[in-house]
Design a protein around this motif. Structure first.
Motif, PDB file in Angstrom:
ATOM      1  N   THR A  19       6.954 -16.314  10.092  1.00  0.00           N
ATOM      2  CA  THR A  19       5.575 -16.101   9.647  1.00  0.00           C
ATOM      3  C   THR A  19       5.208 -14.626   9.661  1.00  0.00           C
ATOM      4  O   THR A  19       4.415 -14.164   8.838  1.00  0.00           O
ATOM      5  N   LEU A  20       5.783 -13.868  10.584  1.00  0.00           N
ATOM      6  CA  LEU A  20       5.502 -12.436  10.666  1.00  0.00           C
ATOM      7  C   LEU A  20       6.353 -11.625   9.683  1.00  0.00           C
ATOM      8  O   LEU A  20       5.868 -10.686   9.058  1.00  0.00           O
ATOM      9  N   LEU A  21       7.639 -11.985   9.563  1.00  0.00           N
ATOM     10  CA  LEU A  21       8.550 -11.177   8.761  1.00  0.00           C
ATOM     11  C   LEU A  21       8.350 -11.363   7.259  1.00  0.00           C
ATOM     12  O   LEU A  21       8.574 -10.434   6.486  1.00  0.00           O
ATOM     13  N   ASP A  22       7.961 -12.563   6.835  1.00  0.00           N
ATOM     14  CA  ASP A  22       7.846 -12.829   5.397  1.00  0.00           C
ATOM     15  C   ASP A  22       6.813 -11.929   4.720  1.00  0.00           C
ATOM     16  O   ASP A  22       7.145 -11.231   3.755  1.00  0.00           O
ATOM     17  N   PRO A  23       5.547 -11.899   5.179  1.00  0.00           N
ATOM     18  CA  PRO A  23       4.600 -10.969   4.543  1.00  0.00           C
ATOM     19  C   PRO A  23       4.929  -9.509   4.803  1.00  0.00           C
ATOM     20  O   PRO A  23       4.615  -8.642   3.985  1.00  0.00           O
ATOM     21  N   MET A  24       5.609  -9.217   5.939  1.00  0.00           N
ATOM     22  CA  MET A  24       5.998  -7.835   6.217  1.00  0.00           C
ATOM     23  C   MET A  24       6.988  -7.331   5.172  1.00  0.00           C
ATOM     24  O   MET A  24       6.885  -6.188   4.706  1.00  0.00           O
ATOM     25  N   ALA A  25       7.956  -8.180   4.806  1.00  0.00           N
ATOM     26  CA  ALA A  25       8.927  -7.788   3.794  1.00  0.00           C
ATOM     27  C   ALA A  25       8.243  -7.520   2.453  1.00  0.00           C
ATOM     28  O   ALA A  25       8.565  -6.538   1.768  1.00  0.00           O
ATOM     29  N   ASP A  26       7.287  -8.372   2.074  1.00  0.00           N
ATOM     30  CA  ASP A  26       6.569  -8.156   0.814  1.00  0.00           C
ATOM     31  C   ASP A  26       5.827  -6.824   0.826  1.00  0.00           C
ATOM     32  O   ASP A  26       5.862  -6.075  -0.159  1.00  0.00           O
ATOM     33  N   ALA A  36       8.153   0.575  -3.406  1.00  0.00           N
ATOM     34  CA  ALA A  36       8.038   0.732  -4.858  1.00  0.00           C
ATOM     35  C   ALA A  36       6.947   1.741  -5.205  1.00  0.00           C
ATOM     36  O   ALA A  36       7.110   2.583  -6.102  1.00  0.00           O
ATOM     37  N   LEU A  37       5.820   1.681  -4.502  1.00  0.00           N
ATOM     38  CA  LEU A  37       4.742   2.641  -4.745  1.00  0.00           C
ATOM     39  C   LEU A  37       5.199   4.063  -4.442  1.00  0.00           C
ATOM     40  O   LEU A  37       4.932   4.996  -5.209  1.00  0.00           O
ATOM     41  N   LEU A  38       5.887   4.236  -3.313  1.00  0.00           N
ATOM     42  CA  LEU A  38       6.354   5.568  -2.939  1.00  0.00           C
ATOM     43  C   LEU A  38       7.322   6.117  -3.984  1.00  0.00           C
ATOM     44  O   LEU A  38       7.240   7.299  -4.375  1.00  0.00           O
ATOM     45  N   GLY A  39       8.224   5.260  -4.454  1.00  0.00           N
ATOM     46  CA  GLY A  39       9.157   5.705  -5.486  1.00  0.00           C
ATOM     47  C   GLY A  39       8.457   6.066  -6.779  1.00  0.00           C
ATOM     48  O   GLY A  39       8.769   7.088  -7.406  1.00  0.00           O
ATOM     49  N   TYR A  70       8.210  -3.841   0.469  1.00  0.00           N
ATOM     50  CA  TYR A  70       8.664  -3.644  -0.910  1.00  0.00           C
ATOM     51  C   TYR A  70       7.559  -3.014  -1.755  1.00  0.00           C
ATOM     52  O   TYR A  70       7.830  -2.153  -2.603  1.00  0.00           O
ATOM     53  N   ILE A  71       6.328  -3.457  -1.545  1.00  0.00           N
ATOM     54  CA  ILE A  71       5.203  -2.854  -2.270  1.00  0.00           C
ATOM     55  C   ILE A  71       5.097  -1.368  -1.923  1.00  0.00           C
ATOM     56  O   ILE A  71       4.947  -0.506  -2.803  1.00  0.00           O
ATOM     57  N   VAL A  96      -5.229   3.618  -2.341  1.00  0.00           N
ATOM     58  CA  VAL A  96      -6.115   2.451  -2.356  1.00  0.00           C
ATOM     59  C   VAL A  96      -5.426   1.236  -1.750  1.00  0.00           C
ATOM     60  O   VAL A  96      -6.020   0.489  -0.960  1.00  0.00           O
ATOM     61  N   LEU A  97      -4.162   1.025  -2.088  1.00  0.00           N
ATOM     62  CA  LEU A  97      -3.441  -0.143  -1.578  1.00  0.00           C
ATOM     63  C   LEU A  97      -3.102   0.017  -0.093  1.00  0.00           C
ATOM     64  O   LEU A  97      -3.228  -0.941   0.678  1.00  0.00           O
ATOM     65  N   VAL A  98      -2.687   1.223   0.313  1.00  0.00           N
ATOM     66  CA  VAL A  98      -2.343   1.432   1.715  1.00  0.00           C
ATOM     67  C   VAL A  98      -3.585   1.352   2.596  1.00  0.00           C
ATOM     68  O   VAL A  98      -3.525   0.836   3.728  1.00  0.00           O
ATOM     69  N   LEU A  99      -4.727   1.824   2.107  1.00  0.00           N
ATOM     70  CA  LEU A  99      -5.961   1.772   2.890  1.00  0.00           C
ATOM     71  C   LEU A  99      -6.324   0.338   3.243  1.00  0.00           C
ATOM     72  O   LEU A  99      -6.752   0.051   4.366  1.00  0.00           O
ATOM     73  N   ARG A 100      -6.137  -0.567   2.309  1.00  0.00           N
ATOM     74  CA  ARG A 100      -6.441  -1.982   2.588  1.00  0.00           C
ATOM     75  C   ARG A 100      -5.567  -2.515   3.709  1.00  0.00           C
ATOM     76  O   ARG A 100      -6.047  -3.212   4.619  1.00  0.00           O
ATOM     77  N   ASP A 101      -4.278  -2.171   3.691  1.00  0.00           N
ATOM     78  CA  ASP A 101      -3.380  -2.649   4.743  1.00  0.00           C
ATOM     79  C   ASP A 101      -3.705  -2.005   6.090  1.00  0.00           C
ATOM     80  O   ASP A 101      -3.574  -2.646   7.139  1.00  0.00           O
TER      81      ASP A 101
END
Length: 235
Positions: free
Chosen positions: A52-59, A66-69, A62-63, A83-88
């Protein structure tokens, strides 16, 4: 675990050799395996705290990768990543508050899954958009459409998490103080749903007629019941 190992591999393929097609292959593997392990878990009823912890962490990793790249390659602007990192970041800061009231990580809602899906669709398309031709043009339009919608739904999901967390905290506070007045509850003051109402019927008398209390005889209540702490009137 394979998805987590693939995150640095994906980022290296994007930044060092700029092997975009190999990077897209790793990202596609991550998406297919994400769907497959979820389907297997539901079919075999296999769930764990670690999963339950690792599954959303992996997503999210990757986000972020991909954003950094995309940002370092100059394909998308920095503000989209911010904007996306601020939400997290806000979600992470809310975890200690939830744990203080006895709750853990909130379950992923449908809006969060839809936002993740849109974002994971947008990034490969934005990579393909760098190539000239009609394929690149179509990928650019579709990629930015997915990115904009995904970002909006991502924040909407965050607001839903905030509302859910606020309700859980309010529920925990009502459970800690059921009488609404803490340790100084007074006789004749009834509490219902955390609100104090004065002039309500004597709670001890209400207990005499409430079903399932085991007392059917009329008459005065036993001594000491008029001052019971935390007594509530029936709904």
């Amino acid at each position: 675990m394979l998805r987590l190992v693939g995150v640095p591999v994906f980022l290296w393929l994007v930044l060092v050799p700029q092997a975009d097609w190999w990077a897209l292959g790793v990202l596609a593997f991550a998406g297919i395996s994400d769907w497959l392990d979820g389907k297997i878990a539901r079919a075999w009823n296999q769930m764990s705290r670690l999963g339950t912890l690792l599954d959303p962490m992996a997503d999210r990793l990757y986000i972020f990768a991909a954003l950094l790249g995309l940002v370092m390659r100059g394909i998308v602007p920095w503000w989209l990543m911010a904007v996306l990192v601020l939400r997290d970041v806000l979600m992470v800061l809310a975890l200690p508050v939830l744990r203080y009231y006895g709750y853990g990580t909130l379950p992923v809602n449908f809006a969060g899954k839809a936002a993740t899906l849109c974002l994971l669709y947008s990034f490969p398309l934005l990579f393909v958009a760098e190539y000239a031709g009609i394929v690149g043009d179509v990928a650019r339009v579709a990629g930015w459409a997915f990115a904009i919608w995904g970002t909006a739904i991502y924040w909407w999901a965050g607001l839903l998490y905030a509302v859910q967390g606020r309700r859980l905290i309010a529920h925990a506070r009502r459970a800690d103080h059921p009488s609404g007045t803490g340790e100084n509850a007074l006789p004749g003051v009834a509490a219902t749903s955390g609100h104090v109402s004065r002039g309500a019927p004597d709670p001890a008398q209400s207990d005499q007629t409430a079903p399932g209390r085991g007392s059917q005889s009329p008459g005065p209540p036993p001594s000491g019941t008029n001052n019971r702490k935390g007594a509530t009137s029936p709904p």
